[in-house]
Design a protein around this motif. Structure first.
Motif, PDB file in Angstrom:
ATOM      1  N   UNK A 383       0.793  -1.219   0.000  1.00 34.42           N
ATOM      2  CA  UNK A 383       0.000   0.000   0.000  1.00 34.42           C
ATOM      3  C   UNK A 383       0.822   1.265   0.000  1.00 34.42           C
ATOM      4  N   UNK A 384       0.144   2.384  -0.273  1.00 34.44           N
ATOM      5  CA  UNK A 384       0.798   3.682  -0.295  1.00 34.44           C
ATOM      6  C   UNK A 384       1.244   4.120   1.090  1.00 34.44           C
ATOM      7  N   UNK A 385       0.699   3.497   2.154  1.00 34.15           N
ATOM      8  CA  UNK A 385       1.102   3.839   3.518  1.00 34.15           C
ATOM      9  C   UNK A 385       2.199   2.920   4.039  1.00 34.15           C
ATOM     10  N   UNK A 386       2.727   2.041   3.189  1.00 38.49           N
ATOM     11  CA  UNK A 386       3.778   1.122   3.611  1.00 38.49           C
ATOM     12  C   UNK A 386       3.265  -0.212   4.114  1.00 38.49           C
ATOM     13  N   UNK A 387       1.970  -0.395   4.162  1.00 41.83           N
ATOM     14  CA  UNK A 387       1.416  -1.647   4.673  1.00 41.83           C
ATOM     15  C   UNK A 387       1.626  -2.773   3.669  1.00 41.83           C
ATOM     16  N   UNK A 388       1.720  -3.993   4.175  1.00 49.09           N
ATOM     17  CA  UNK A 388       1.791  -5.207   3.368  1.00 49.09           C
ATOM     18  C   UNK A 388       0.680  -6.120   3.860  1.00 49.09           C
ATOM     19  N   UNK A 389      -0.272  -6.431   2.978  1.00 45.95           N
ATOM     20  CA  UNK A 389      -1.445  -7.220   3.348  1.00 45.95           C
ATOM     21  C   UNK A 389      -1.447  -8.536   2.583  1.00 45.95           C
ATOM     22  N   UNK A 390      -1.843  -9.594   3.276  1.00 45.73           N
ATOM     23  CA  UNK A 390      -1.905 -10.928   2.697  1.00 45.73           C
ATOM     24  C   UNK A 390      -3.372 -11.346   2.658  1.00 45.73           C
ATOM     25  N   UNK A 391      -3.903 -11.559   1.439  1.00 43.46           N
ATOM     26  CA  UNK A 391      -5.325 -11.805   1.244  1.00 43.46           C
ATOM     27  C   UNK A 391      -5.523 -13.137   0.541  1.00 43.46           C
ATOM     28  N   UNK A 392      -6.042 -14.168   1.233  1.00 49.43           N
ATOM     29  CA  UNK A 392      -6.330 -15.440   0.549  1.00 49.43           C
ATOM     30  C   UNK A 392      -7.448 -15.249  -0.473  1.00 49.43           C
ATOM     31  N   UNK A 393      -7.275 -15.838  -1.642  1.00 48.05           N
ATOM     32  CA  UNK A 393      -8.270 -15.745  -2.710  1.00 48.05           C
ATOM     33  C   UNK A 393      -9.099 -17.021  -2.718  1.00 48.05           C
ATOM     34  N   UNK A 394     -10.403 -16.868  -2.530  1.00 42.19           N
ATOM     35  CA  UNK A 394     -11.283 -18.028  -2.448  1.00 42.19           C
ATOM     36  C   UNK A 394     -12.301 -18.050  -3.582  1.00 42.19           C
ATOM     37  N   UNK A 395     -12.130 -17.193  -4.577  1.00 39.91           N
ATOM     38  CA  UNK A 395     -13.087 -17.149  -5.678  1.00 39.91           C
ATOM     39  C   UNK A 395     -12.732 -18.176  -6.744  1.00 39.91           C
ATOM     40  N   UNK A 396     -13.784 -18.770  -7.329  1.00 38.95           N
ATOM     41  CA  UNK A 396     -13.568 -19.673  -8.444  1.00 38.95           C
ATOM     42  C   UNK A 396     -13.265 -18.909  -9.714  1.00 38.95           C
ATOM     43  N   UNK A 397     -12.861 -19.591 -10.763  1.00 41.29           N
ATOM     44  CA  UNK A 397     -12.453 -18.908 -11.989  1.00 41.29           C
ATOM     45  C   UNK A 397     -13.598 -18.392 -12.835  1.00 41.29           C
ATOM     46  N   UNK A 398     -14.830 -18.789 -12.543  1.00 36.02           N
ATOM     47  CA  UNK A 398     -15.944 -18.308 -13.360  1.00 36.02           C
ATOM     48  C   UNK A 398     -16.195 -19.214 -14.552  1.00 36.02           C
ATOM     49  N   UNK A 399     -17.393 -19.087 -15.117  1.00 33.59           N
ATOM     50  CA  UNK A 399     -17.786 -19.956 -16.219  1.00 33.59           C
ATOM     51  C   UNK A 399     -18.655 -19.161 -17.186  1.00 33.59           C
ATOM     52  N   UNK A 400     -18.299 -19.183 -18.445  1.00 30.28           N
ATOM     53  CA  UNK A 400     -19.102 -18.547 -19.481  1.00 30.28           C
ATOM     54  C   UNK A 400     -20.145 -19.553 -19.943  1.00 30.28           C
ATOM     55  N   UNK A 401     -21.409 -19.294 -19.601  1.00 31.20           N
ATOM     56  CA  UNK A 401     -22.472 -20.258 -19.881  1.00 31.20           C
ATOM     57  C   UNK A 401     -22.995 -20.158 -21.302  1.00 31.20           C
ATOM     58  N   UNK A 402     -23.031 -18.972 -21.850  1.00 28.78           N
ATOM     59  CA  UNK A 402     -23.565 -18.802 -23.195  1.00 28.78           C
ATOM     60  C   UNK A 402     -23.402 -17.371 -23.662  1.00 28.78           C
ATOM     61  N   UNK A 403     -23.570 -17.172 -24.962  1.00 25.78           N
ATOM     62  CA  UNK A 403     -23.442 -15.833 -25.531  1.00 25.78           C
ATOM     63  C   UNK A 403     -24.440 -15.687 -26.675  1.00 25.78           C
ATOM     64  N   UNK A 404     -25.088 -14.519 -26.712  1.00 31.21           N
ATOM     65  CA  UNK A 404     -26.060 -14.206 -27.746  1.00 31.21           C
ATOM     66  C   UNK A 404     -25.644 -12.924 -28.461  1.00 31.21           C
ATOM     67  N   UNK A 405     -26.023 -12.757 -29.744  1.00 31.35           N
ATOM     68  CA  UNK A 405     -25.694 -11.507 -30.430  1.00 31.35           C
ATOM     69  C   UNK A 405     -26.558 -10.341 -29.972  1.00 31.35           C
ATOM     70  N   UNK A 406     -27.634 -10.619 -29.204  1.00 32.34           N
ATOM     71  CA  UNK A 406     -28.537  -9.568 -28.733  1.00 32.34           C
ATOM     72  C   UNK A 406     -28.422  -9.424 -27.222  1.00 32.34           C
ATOM     73  N   UNK A 407     -28.714  -8.237 -26.679  1.00 34.07           N
ATOM     74  CA  UNK A 407     -28.652  -8.039 -25.224  1.00 34.07           C
ATOM     75  C   UNK A 407     -29.616  -8.958 -24.487  1.00 34.07           C
ATOM     76  N   UNK A 408     -29.140  -9.573 -23.420  1.00 38.35           N
ATOM     77  CA  UNK A 408     -29.987 -10.421 -22.588  1.00 38.35           C
ATOM     78  C   UNK A 408     -30.738  -9.527 -21.609  1.00 38.35           C
ATOM     79  N   UNK A 409     -32.073  -9.614 -21.602  1.00 33.43           N
ATOM     80  CA  UNK A 409     -32.892  -8.745 -20.756  1.00 33.43           C
ATOM     81  C   UNK A 409     -32.990  -9.248 -19.328  1.00 33.43           C
ATOM     82  N   UNK A 410     -33.199 -10.533 -19.174  1.00 33.99           N
ATOM     83  CA  UNK A 410     -33.424 -11.056 -17.831  1.00 33.99           C
ATOM     84  C   UNK A 410     -33.120 -12.540 -17.808  1.00 33.99           C
ATOM     85  N   UNK A 411     -33.168 -13.100 -16.617  1.00 33.79           N
ATOM     86  CA  UNK A 411     -32.949 -14.518 -16.434  1.00 33.79           C
ATOM     87  C   UNK A 411     -33.689 -15.003 -15.199  1.00 33.79           C
TER      88      UNK A 411
END
Length: 718
Positions: A383-411
C-alpha cells in the motif's frame, strides 16, 4: 493637560516600538531554533548514514536464523509431527475465514510506500521494497521474517531468480545489489550503466547474471564479473524487462510502445507493438513471461491495457483488453495462471485468460501500489502507507455459460434443477447451461420482441410495447416455450413485477402502476409527472422506483404507505428495487447509491458504489449479500448488515450488466450483460473481513496452536 496628552502619545509609541522589537527578537529566536533543529536532523541523518555505510549492506538484523530455516531444504523438520497438523489446520481455517481481509504484521510494515513485490514460490518467500530504503522479507502466511537495510536511496525494483535463491535490488540512484537469500550476503554491488536512467532489473534464471534496462538499452552484468555488456539498444527509453524461466528469451518494453523480444543464443530480434484495434501504442510499464507457457508474453501498459502475445505465433496480440485508465503497472501471476494487476484507483484485478470474467477486488485500506501472488493462492498487496497485506483468494475462476448476439434482458434460476432461463430483446430464449437450443416464442404468427422482462415463478414476464405477456416453458423439457397475453397497458410498459395471488404488476410511461389478472386491468397508483421504471412486489406491499429518484411504497390495494423523498427532487433515477422478507426495501439509483429503508420508510443503511451506473440488483438474505450490476460491466457485492462497505467487485462483462442473481446461500453469482454473455461465478464463503471473527475465535480457543502473532485476530480479541 496638553503636556499630559503628549506624554501619553510618547508612551504609546514607545510601547509599540518595544513590541516591534520584542516581536523581531521572537522571530529571530524562532528562526535560530529552526536552524538548530535542522542542523540536528542533518547531523542525525549523517550519523545514521555513516552507521549504515559502516555496517554490512546485507544485514538481516536478528532474523537471519528464521530466514535460513525457511529456505533450507530441511526446514520442514523444524515442526514436530504433533504440531504440523495443527499449524496446517490453522492456516487453512484462517485462509478460508478471512479471505479478502487483512492479515498483517503491523510491526513488520514499511515506513514508506511499497514500490515492488517479488515472490520466490519454491521457498514460499516474499520480498517487498519501499521508499523507506528497506527490503522486507515475509513468509507466505504473512509472518515477517526480516529486512535488508543500508540502502542509500529508495528501493524501486527487485526480482528473484527463477531457479536460484538470489534476489536483485535496484534503488533510485541506480545502485544494483545481488543477495544470497539464505545467508543474507550481498554477493555483488555495482552501479548500473547510465544509473540515473535505470528503469527495471531482472535476473538470469540461475542467478548468475543481472539484466538492466537503463536509457534506451538493455545491459547484462555477470555475477563475479567486472564488465557490463550492451545486449540491445532501441529507439526509445526502456521501461520494463523480463527473461523467461529457461533464460532463452529476453524481452524489453520501450516508451514508444514497442516490445522487443530476442533469443539469447543468437540475439534474433522480434518487434511487437502494444497498439491493438482502436487502442494506440502505450509504454509497457510491466512485462512478464507467463509461467508454464514460455511462448506467452504479457504486458501491462501505462494507459491501462493488457496485451498477451504468442511470441512464436502471430504478431497480433492473442488477447487484448482495456482495463483501467490509471494502471500503476504492477503485474503478477497466480498458481492457476491468472494475471493480477494493481489499478490506479487502489483496486486489484485478477484476470483469467481465454475470455473468462475478470475479478476486481475493492480492497479496503490504502491505495494499492504493488502486488504479487504467493502459494497457495495468496494475494500480497503493498500500500501507499507502507502496509503489506496478505489476502487469501477463495473465488472460483468463473464460467461462461452462453453468448447471444442480442442483449440479454433477464434470467431466472430454477431452484429445483439449477437451470438458468434467459431471454434476450430479440425474443431469443434458452435454458442454460444444458437444455434446448435458443428458441423464439410466437404469438399469432409473430415473434415476441420484448422490451422489458423479469423472472416469475412459472417462467418469465415480458412486455412488448403496451402488451404484457407470460412466457412459460412447454409441458416437456424439449417442448418450445409459449407466450400468453395477460393484459394491455394504457402506454408503453417500463417495468414489471410478479405480484401476489397471481397478479402481474406493471408500470407504464403515463405514470400508471397497475395490476393485470384474468384479462382485466386495475390501476393501483398514478404518479404525478413521474415514471415507474423499477418495481418489486411482495404479499403485503408494492415498491416503486421512479425516474425522479423517489421510492414509493403502496399496499396491494394501491394505498400509499410512504414515499422517500416525499416529493420529487430530480434525484438520480431509481433503476432497481427489491423487498426483504421483513418489509425493508433496498433501492439502487443510477449514480451507484444503494439505500435501505425499513418498513416505516426510515433510512437504515446505505452504500455508495464509485463509478457504478447501477442497473440491476439481486438479494440473498440468508448470506446478507446484495449484488449490484453496473453499466461498466462489473458486479459489486455488499453486505446489507454492514452499511457503507463494498466487499468485492467482479468485472464479468464487457457491456452493461442487465440482470444478476444470487443463490439462497449467496455462494454463486449468475449475471447477464448487454453484450449477450451469461456468466456464473462461484463466491466462496470468504469474500471479506466478515468471516474473520469466526476463525479468530477458533484460533483463540485452541491452546495447542502457536501461530503467534496472528495479527488479523488482534482487533477481534475482547
Amino acid at each position: 493637560m496638553r503636556a499630559s496628552l503628549v506624554t501619553r502619545r510618547v508612551a504609546v509609541v514607545a510601547c509599540f516600538a518595544a513590541g516591534l522589537a520584542s516581536g523581531g527578537a521572537l522571530r529571530a529566536l524562532r528562526a535560530e531554533r529552526g536552524a538548530l533543529a535542522a542542523a540536528e536532523r542533518n547531523a542525525r541523518d549523517a550519523i545514521e548514514a555513516r552507521l549504515d555505510a559502516g555496517s554490512a549492506l546485507s544485514r538481516l538484523d536478528d532474523d537471519t536464523a528464521a530466514l535460513r530455516a525457511l529456505l533450507s531444504p530441511w526446514s520442514q523438520l523444524a515442526d514436530s509431527a504433533e504440531t504440523a497438523p495443527l499449524r496446517a489446520r490453522a492456516v487453512r481455517e484462517l485462509a478460508a475465514a478471512t479471505s479478502g481481509a487483512e492479515v498483517r504484521d503491523s510491526q513488520g510494515s514499511h515506513l514508506g510506500p511499497v514500490t515492488s513485490i517479488a515472490v520466490l514460490p519454491t521457498a514460499g518467500a516474499i520480498a517487498t521494497a519501499s521508499k523507506d530504503r528497506t527490503v522486507r522479507l515475509w513468509r507466505a502466511d504473512g509472518r515477517a521474517l526480516g529486512r535488508l537495510s543500508g540502502f542509500s536511496a529508495p528501493v524501486e525494483a527487485l526480482r528473484f531468480a527463477a531457479a536460484a535463491p538470489r534476489l536483485v535490488t535496484a534503488d533510485a540512484q541506480g545502485q544494483v545489489a545481488v543477495w544470497e537469500i539464505p545467508s543474507g550476503e550481498a554477493v555483488a554491488v555495482f552501479d548500473a550503466p547510465r544509473s540515473s536512467l535505470l528503469s527495471d532489473v531482472a535476473m538470469m534464471p540461475r542467478g548468475d547474471g543481472v539484466l538492466m534496462a537503463a536509457g534506451r538499452a538493455v545491459w547484462l552484468r555477470p555475477i563475479g564479473g567486472e564488465r557490463t555488456t550492451l545486449v540491445y539498444q532501441g529507439n526509445a527509453r526502456a521501461v520494463s524487462l523480463d527473461v523467461d524461466s529457461q533464460g532463452r528469451r529476453i524481452a524489453s518494453g520501450h516508451e514508444d510502445g514497442t516490445v522487443i523480444v530476442w533469443r539469447a543464443e543468437d540475439l534474433q530480434v522480434r518487434v511487437l507493438s502494444t497498439a491493438s484495434g482502436a487502442a494506440p501504442e502505450s509504454p509497457p510499464v510491466a512485462l512478464r513471461f507467463r509461467p508454464g507457457t514460455e511462448r506467452q508474453l504479457v504486458a501491462l501498459t501505462a494507459a491501462g491495457g493488457l496485451r498477451v502475445w504468442d511470441i512464436e505465433g502471430e504478431e497480433w496480440p492473442i488477447e487484448a483488453r482495456e482495463l483501467d485508465a490509471q494502471s500503476l503497472g504492477s503485474l503478477s501471476f497466480s498458481e492457476d495462471g491468472s494475471i493480477g494487476a494493481a489499478l490506479g484507483d487502489g483496486e486489484v484485478l485478477r484476470l483469467p485468460l481465454g475470455g473468462l470474467p475478470a475479478l476486481r477486488f475493492g480492497l479496503r485500506g490504502p491505495r494499492t501500489t504493488a502486488l504479487g501472488f504467493a502459494a497457495p493462492n495468496m494475494l500480497v498487496v503493498g500500500g501507499s502507507d507502507g502496509s503489506v497485506r496478505f489476502t487469501p483468494l477463495e473465488l472460483g475462476p468463473g464460467e461462461l455459460l452462453g453468448r447471444r448476439p442480442a442483449p440479454v434482458l433477464t434470467g431466472a434460476v430454477d431452484s429445483r434443477t439449477g437451470q438458468i432461463h434467459v431471454l434476450d430483446d430479440s425474443g431469443g430464449l434458452a435454458v442454460l447451461p444444458k437444455g434446448p437450443a435458443w428458441t423464439t416464442p410466437w404469438i399469432d404468427d409473430e415473434p415476441v420482441r420484448p422490451t422489458v422482462a423479469v423472472a416469475s415463478r412459472d417462467g418469465m414476464l415480458a412486455a412488448a410495447g403496451t402488451q404484457v405477456l407470460a412466457v412459460s416453458p412447454g409441458a416437456q423439457p424439449e417442448s418450445p416455450w409459449t407466450a400468453t397475453p395477460l393484459c394491455e397497458a394504457d402506454a408503453a410498459v417500463l417495468s414489471l413485477a410478479e405480484g401476489p395471488t397471481g397478479r402481474t404488476i406493471f408500470g407504464s410511461a403515463s405514470g400508471v402502476v397497475g395490476a393485470c389478472a384474468a384479462d382485466s386491468t386495475k390501476v393501483l397508483s398514478r404518479l404525478d409527472a413521474e415514471q415507474p421504471i423499477a418495481l418489486a412486489a411482495s404479499a403485503s406491499l408494492i415498491a416503486i422506483g421512479t425516474d425522479a429518484g423517489r421510492v414509493v411504497v403502496v399496499d396491494p390495494a394501491g394505498k400509499q404507505r410512504w414515499a422517500r423523498p416525499e416529493r420529487p427532487d430530480a434525484s438520480p433515477a431509481i433503476t432497481s428495487i427489491v423487498i426483504m422478507d421483513g418489509g425493508d426495501v433496498i433501492a439502487g439509483a443510477r449514480d451507484g447509491a444503494l439505500r435501505r429503508f425499513d418498513a416505516r420508510g426510515e433510512l437504515v443503511g446505505g452504500w455508495q458504489l464509485p463509478g457504478c451506473a447501477l442497473g440491476t440488483i439481486a438479494l440473498s438474505e440468508a448470506s446478507g449479500r446484495v449484488a449490484a450490476g453496473c453499466a461498466d460491466g462489473s458486479v459489486r457485492l455488499v453486505r446489507f448488515d454492514v452499511p457503507g462497505v463494498e466487499v468485492l467487485r467482479l468485472q464479468v462483462h464487457r457491456g452493461a450488466v442487465t440482470w444478476c442473481s444470487l443463490d439462497a446461500a449467496g455462494e454463486t453469482l449468475t449475471s447477464a450483460g448487454v453484450g449477450g454473455s451469461v456468466v456464473r461465478v462461484p463466491l466462496h464463503e470468504g469474500d471479506g473481513a466478515f468471516w474473520a471473527a469466526r476463525a479468530c475465535a477458533w484460533l483463540r480457543a485452541d491452546p495447542a496452536l502457536e501461530l503467534a502473532p496472528i495479527s488479523g485476530c488482534r482487533s477481534a480479541q475482547p
